[in-house]
Design a protein around this motif. Structure first.
Motif, PDB file in Angstrom:
ATOM      1  N   ILE A   3      -7.682  60.882 -52.562  1.00 32.85           N
ATOM      2  CA  ILE A   3      -9.142  60.818 -52.709  1.00 32.85           C
ATOM      3  C   ILE A   3      -9.605  61.790 -53.789  1.00 32.85           C
ATOM      4  CG2 ILE A   3     -11.331  61.313 -51.554  1.00 32.85           C
ATOM      5  CD1 ILE A   3     -10.116  60.217 -48.983  1.00 32.85           C
ATOM      6  N   LEU A   4      -8.977  62.985 -53.808  1.00 35.62           N
ATOM      7  CA  LEU A   4      -9.295  63.954 -54.855  1.00 35.62           C
ATOM      8  C   LEU A   4      -8.983  63.377 -56.234  1.00 35.62           C
ATOM      9  CD1 LEU A   4     -10.061  66.866 -55.735  1.00 35.62           C
ATOM     10  CD2 LEU A   4      -7.660  67.486 -55.391  1.00 35.62           C
ATOM     11  N   LEU A   5      -7.907  62.610 -56.297  1.00 33.94           N
ATOM     12  CA  LEU A   5      -7.473  62.060 -57.583  1.00 33.94           C
ATOM     13  C   LEU A   5      -8.291  60.851 -58.029  1.00 33.94           C
ATOM     14  CD1 LEU A   5      -3.594  62.431 -57.391  1.00 33.94           C
ATOM     15  CD2 LEU A   5      -5.115  63.409 -59.115  1.00 33.94           C
ATOM     16  N   THR A   6      -9.284  60.453 -57.239  1.00 29.29           N
ATOM     17  CA  THR A   6     -10.189  59.410 -57.730  1.00 29.29           C
ATOM     18  C   THR A   6     -10.941  59.903 -58.960  1.00 29.29           C
ATOM     19  OG1 THR A   6     -11.929  60.146 -56.182  1.00 29.29           O
ATOM     20  CG2 THR A   6     -10.515  58.315 -55.482  1.00 29.29           C
ATOM     21  N   SER A   7     -10.919  61.224 -59.161  1.00 29.64           N
ATOM     22  CA  SER A   7     -11.534  61.783 -60.361  1.00 29.64           C
ATOM     23  C   SER A   7     -10.786  61.333 -61.615  1.00 29.64           C
ATOM     24  CB  SER A   7     -11.546  63.317 -60.291  1.00 29.64           C
ATOM     25  OG  SER A   7     -10.222  63.833 -60.148  1.00 29.64           O
ATOM     26  N   ASN A   8      -9.485  60.998 -61.464  1.00 32.34           N
ATOM     27  CA  ASN A   8      -8.693  60.574 -62.627  1.00 32.34           C
ATOM     28  C   ASN A   8      -9.199  59.258 -63.211  1.00 32.34           C
ATOM     29  OD1 ASN A   8      -6.359  59.046 -63.949  1.00 32.34           O
ATOM     30  ND2 ASN A   8      -5.501  61.091 -63.834  1.00 32.34           N
ATOM     31  N   PRO A   9      -9.217  58.158 -62.437  1.00 26.35           N
ATOM     32  CA  PRO A   9      -9.768  56.922 -63.011  1.00 26.35           C
ATOM     33  C   PRO A   9     -11.263  57.028 -63.289  1.00 26.35           C
ATOM     34  CG  PRO A   9      -9.291  56.624 -60.670  1.00 26.35           C
ATOM     35  CD  PRO A   9      -8.673  57.923 -61.086  1.00 26.35           C
ATOM     36  N   SER A  10     -11.959  57.888 -62.539  1.00 19.40           N
ATOM     37  CA  SER A  10     -13.392  58.068 -62.805  1.00 19.40           C
ATOM     38  C   SER A  10     -13.597  58.617 -64.206  1.00 19.40           C
ATOM     39  CB  SER A  10     -14.002  59.025 -61.773  1.00 19.40           C
ATOM     40  OG  SER A  10     -13.915  58.497 -60.475  1.00 19.40           O
ATOM     41  N   ILE A  11     -12.804  59.643 -64.556  1.00 21.51           N
ATOM     42  CA  ILE A  11     -12.883  60.220 -65.897  1.00 21.51           C
ATOM     43  C   ILE A  11     -12.434  59.192 -66.935  1.00 21.51           C
ATOM     44  CG2 ILE A  11     -11.937  61.986 -67.438  1.00 21.51           C
ATOM     45  CD1 ILE A  11     -11.622  63.768 -64.929  1.00 21.51           C
TER      46      ILE A  11
ATOM     47  N   VAL B 270      -3.964  44.574 -55.829  1.00 19.98           N
ATOM     48  CA  VAL B 270      -5.042  44.714 -54.841  1.00 19.98           C
ATOM     49  C   VAL B 270      -5.961  45.882 -55.186  1.00 19.98           C
ATOM     50  CG1 VAL B 270      -5.562  45.217 -52.422  1.00 19.98           C
ATOM     51  CG2 VAL B 270      -3.700  43.655 -52.986  1.00 19.98           C
ATOM     52  N   SER B 271      -5.364  47.026 -55.516  1.00 21.14           N
ATOM     53  CA  SER B 271      -6.184  48.206 -55.802  1.00 21.14           C
ATOM     54  C   SER B 271      -7.023  48.011 -57.057  1.00 21.14           C
ATOM     55  CB  SER B 271      -5.301  49.456 -55.949  1.00 21.14           C
ATOM     56  OG  SER B 271      -4.409  49.330 -57.034  1.00 21.14           O
ATOM     57  N   SER B 272      -6.448  47.375 -58.081  1.00 22.84           N
ATOM     58  CA  SER B 272      -7.211  47.130 -59.304  1.00 22.84           C
ATOM     59  C   SER B 272      -8.347  46.148 -59.063  1.00 22.84           C
ATOM     60  CB  SER B 272      -6.293  46.602 -60.414  1.00 22.84           C
ATOM     61  OG  SER B 272      -5.388  47.586 -60.820  1.00 22.84           O
ATOM     62  N   PHE B 273      -8.083  45.095 -58.281  1.00 22.40           N
ATOM     63  CA  PHE B 273      -9.134  44.119 -57.981  1.00 22.40           C
ATOM     64  C   PHE B 273     -10.289  44.797 -57.245  1.00 22.40           C
ATOM     65  CE2 PHE B 273     -11.394  40.880 -55.661  1.00 22.40           C
ATOM     66  CZ  PHE B 273     -11.427  39.801 -56.533  1.00 22.40           C
ATOM     67  N   ILE B 274      -9.957  45.569 -56.199  1.00 18.60           N
ATOM     68  CA  ILE B 274     -10.996  46.249 -55.419  1.00 18.60           C
ATOM     69  C   ILE B 274     -11.730  47.261 -56.290  1.00 18.60           C
ATOM     70  CG2 ILE B 274     -11.437  47.788 -53.465  1.00 18.60           C
ATOM     71  CD1 ILE B 274      -8.977  46.555 -52.113  1.00 18.60           C
ATOM     72  N   TYR B 275     -10.956  48.001 -57.096  1.00 27.39           N
ATOM     73  CA  TYR B 275     -11.570  49.044 -57.922  1.00 27.39           C
ATOM     74  C   TYR B 275     -12.533  48.455 -58.945  1.00 27.39           C
ATOM     75  CZ  TYR B 275     -12.254  53.051 -60.918  1.00 27.39           C
ATOM     76  OH  TYR B 275     -12.840  54.057 -61.636  1.00 27.39           O
ATOM     77  N   PHE B 276     -12.064  47.484 -59.720  1.00 27.49           N
ATOM     78  CA  PHE B 276     -12.916  46.932 -60.777  1.00 27.49           C
ATOM     79  C   PHE B 276     -14.108  46.166 -60.204  1.00 27.49           C
ATOM     80  CE2 PHE B 276      -9.165  47.609 -63.515  1.00 27.49           C
ATOM     81  CZ  PHE B 276      -9.791  48.254 -64.566  1.00 27.49           C
ATOM     82  N   TYR B 277     -13.917  45.508 -59.057  1.00 27.95           N
ATOM     83  CA  TYR B 277     -15.045  44.832 -58.430  1.00 27.95           C
ATOM     84  C   TYR B 277     -16.087  45.856 -57.978  1.00 27.95           C
ATOM     85  CZ  TYR B 277     -17.838  41.750 -55.508  1.00 27.95           C
ATOM     86  OH  TYR B 277     -18.886  41.051 -54.976  1.00 27.95           O
ATOM     87  N   GLY B 278     -15.608  46.897 -57.280  1.00 28.38           N
ATOM     88  CA  GLY B 278     -16.523  47.929 -56.808  1.00 28.38           C
ATOM     89  C   GLY B 278     -17.199  48.660 -57.956  1.00 28.38           C
ATOM     90  N   TYR B 279     -16.419  48.963 -58.991  1.00 31.91           N
ATOM     91  CA  TYR B 279     -16.949  49.674 -60.160  1.00 31.91           C
ATOM     92  C   TYR B 279     -18.065  48.869 -60.821  1.00 31.91           C
ATOM     93  CZ  TYR B 279     -16.730  52.293 -64.607  1.00 31.91           C
ATOM     94  OH  TYR B 279     -17.022  53.052 -65.708  1.00 31.91           O
ATOM     95  N   SER B 280     -17.809  47.583 -61.047  1.00 31.03           N
ATOM     96  CA  SER B 280     -18.819  46.720 -61.651  1.00 31.03           C
ATOM     97  C   SER B 280     -20.026  46.559 -60.729  1.00 31.03           C
ATOM     98  CB  SER B 280     -18.209  45.345 -61.966  1.00 31.03           C
ATOM     99  OG  SER B 280     -19.180  44.459 -62.477  1.00 31.03           O
TER     100      SER B 280
ATOM    101  N   ALA C 218     -20.338  56.010 -59.759  1.00 29.23           N
ATOM    102  CA  ALA C 218     -19.943  54.631 -59.464  1.00 29.23           C
ATOM    103  C   ALA C 218     -18.423  54.491 -59.453  1.00 29.23           C
ATOM    104  CB  ALA C 218     -20.544  53.678 -60.501  1.00 29.23           C
ATOM    105  N   ALA C 219     -17.762  55.127 -60.427  1.00 32.43           N
ATOM    106  CA  ALA C 219     -16.303  55.063 -60.506  1.00 32.43           C
ATOM    107  C   ALA C 219     -15.650  55.760 -59.315  1.00 32.43           C
ATOM    108  CB  ALA C 219     -15.822  55.704 -61.811  1.00 32.43           C
ATOM    109  N   THR C 220     -16.224  56.894 -58.898  1.00 34.61           N
ATOM    110  CA  THR C 220     -15.681  57.630 -57.756  1.00 34.61           C
ATOM    111  C   THR C 220     -15.839  56.834 -56.464  1.00 34.61           C
ATOM    112  OG1 THR C 220     -16.175  59.754 -58.823  1.00 34.61           O
ATOM    113  CG2 THR C 220     -15.825  59.771 -56.436  1.00 34.61           C
ATOM    114  N   ALA C 221     -17.006  56.227 -56.267  1.00 38.95           N
ATOM    115  CA  ALA C 221     -17.249  55.416 -55.070  1.00 38.95           C
ATOM    116  C   ALA C 221     -16.264  54.251 -55.007  1.00 38.95           C
ATOM    117  CB  ALA C 221     -18.685  54.896 -55.071  1.00 38.95           C
ATOM    118  N   ALA C 222     -16.022  53.610 -56.152  1.00 42.51           N
ATOM    119  CA  ALA C 222     -15.059  52.503 -56.203  1.00 42.51           C
ATOM    120  C   ALA C 222     -13.649  53.013 -55.918  1.00 42.51           C
ATOM    121  CB  ALA C 222     -15.109  51.832 -57.579  1.00 42.51           C
ATOM    122  N   GLY C 223     -13.328  54.192 -56.438  1.00 43.48           N
ATOM    123  CA  GLY C 223     -11.998  54.767 -56.238  1.00 43.48           C
ATOM    124  C   GLY C 223     -11.720  55.113 -54.790  1.00 43.48           C
TER     125      GLY C 223
END
Length: 322
Positions: A167-175, A81-91, A114-119
């Motif tokens: 939420i702070l760690l959204t920087s991880n996938p963003s990076i 679920v998280s990957s689907f939401i993340y990659f959809y939002g990121y794209s 964009a990556a942070t908003a999706a995260g």
């Protein structure tokens, strides 16, 4: 344009979610060992697990090897679920930026945003699943409870333990994904189709290239954000800890400041990086495998979404893009 935007976003989301499901399942025993190791906070002389391998040997000695998979179902749901939401939002956010600005490529700063908003969007929806899976993994071998039973032991607000640091760690996938996309773009810049007016499938990396770029980008992101990752595990696993701390001490550990203070008091400054090699091993392998699978099935997923889109356009004309 609208149909193309939805097509690409759904393709990214589906291939990313499948890749996440595969990597989570394959590497789950390692993830359990890593999480139990990170959740323990003791003076070095009193540590139950001195190395990550100690967790594995404990499971073997107690004939509880299958317990290394405790919480796998919940973790798989959370990962998918998280990957689907993340990659959809990121794209979606990247394409929205390009559409609004009229640019052909997206820069590093805009990519990070964009990556942070999706995260953040992903975390707000899937945090209870993440909390439950962490508690199930850190439970004593053979005594893990189900998803609903695990969450019902506390209040609904406790299901969101660690939300702030997540939420702070959204920087991880963003990076990670920003680095991956920038490296991928440079690697494929000579392969970008020059055809105009045709709808071509997205370019994909080879399995080896995707694996290596995924490993490099995740390694960098993990090293930069590891202290926060350690705190997050401690916060979510506070109630599953088997040491002799009082309820007041466990409650204090559920805050970011409390987790930081506990690590500093019991392990010193180096304690913030205790378990980093295990984290790098697990996350790098997981992310590299995810991105490798994602890259290999992207074209197939894109074609599937294209077929679905055409079917919907023919049978439901009102859904056709303007």
């Amino acid at each position: 344009m609208k149909m193309q935007l939805d097509l690409d976003s759904l393709s990214e989301a589906t291939s990313g979610a499948i890749g996440s499901l595969v990597s989570t399942t394959v590497l789950y025993p390692l993830d359990t060992c890593k999480t139990k190791y990170q959740a323990e906070v003791q003076a070095h002389s009193n540590r139950k697990y001195r190395r990550i391998s100690d967790v594995l040997w404990e499971a073997i000695s107690k004939n509880q090897v299958l317990s290394l998979y405790q919480g796998l179902g919940t973790k798989n749901v959370q990962s998918f679920v998280s990957s689907f939401i993340y990659f959809y939002g990121y794209s979606y956010f990247k394409k929205l930026y390009l559409k609004k600005t009229g640019k052909k490529t997206i820069g590093t700063t805009a990519n990070l945003i964009a990556a942070t908003a999706a995260g953040v969007s992903t975390i707000l929806i899937t945090q209870p699943l993440d909390t439950a899976s962490s508690r199930m993994q850190t439970s004593e071998f053979g005594k893990s409870k189900g998803f609903w039973e695990t969450l019902s032991e506390g209040t609904w607000s406790e299901a969101f333990d660690g939300l702030g640091i997540s939420i702070l760690l959204t920087s991880n996938p963003s990076i990670q994904y920003t680095a991956f996309d920038q490296l991928k773009h440079r690697l494929l810049k000579d392969k970008i189709s020059s055809k105009s007016g045709t709808k071509s499938s997205p370019e994909a990396l080879s399995a080896f290239s995707a694996f290596m770029l995924g490993a490099i980008s995740k390694c960098a992101a993990t090293c930069l954000t590891y202290p926060a990752i350690r705190c997050k595990v401690m916060i979510q696993a506070a109630d599953s800890d088997n040491d002799k701390r009082t309820e007041a001490e466990k409650k204090a550990q559920k805050t970011i400041s409390g987790a930081l203070y506990t690590i500093l008091k019991r392990e010193g400054l180096l304690g913030f990086f205790n378990g980093l090699p295990a984290q790098i091993l697990k996350t790098v392998l997981s992310s590299a495998l995810l991105l490798m699978v994602k890259e290999k099935i992207t074209k197939s997923t894109w074609l599937l979404m294209l077929m679905i889109g055409r079917y919907m356009s023919v049978n439901h004309p009102k859904l056709k893009a303007n």
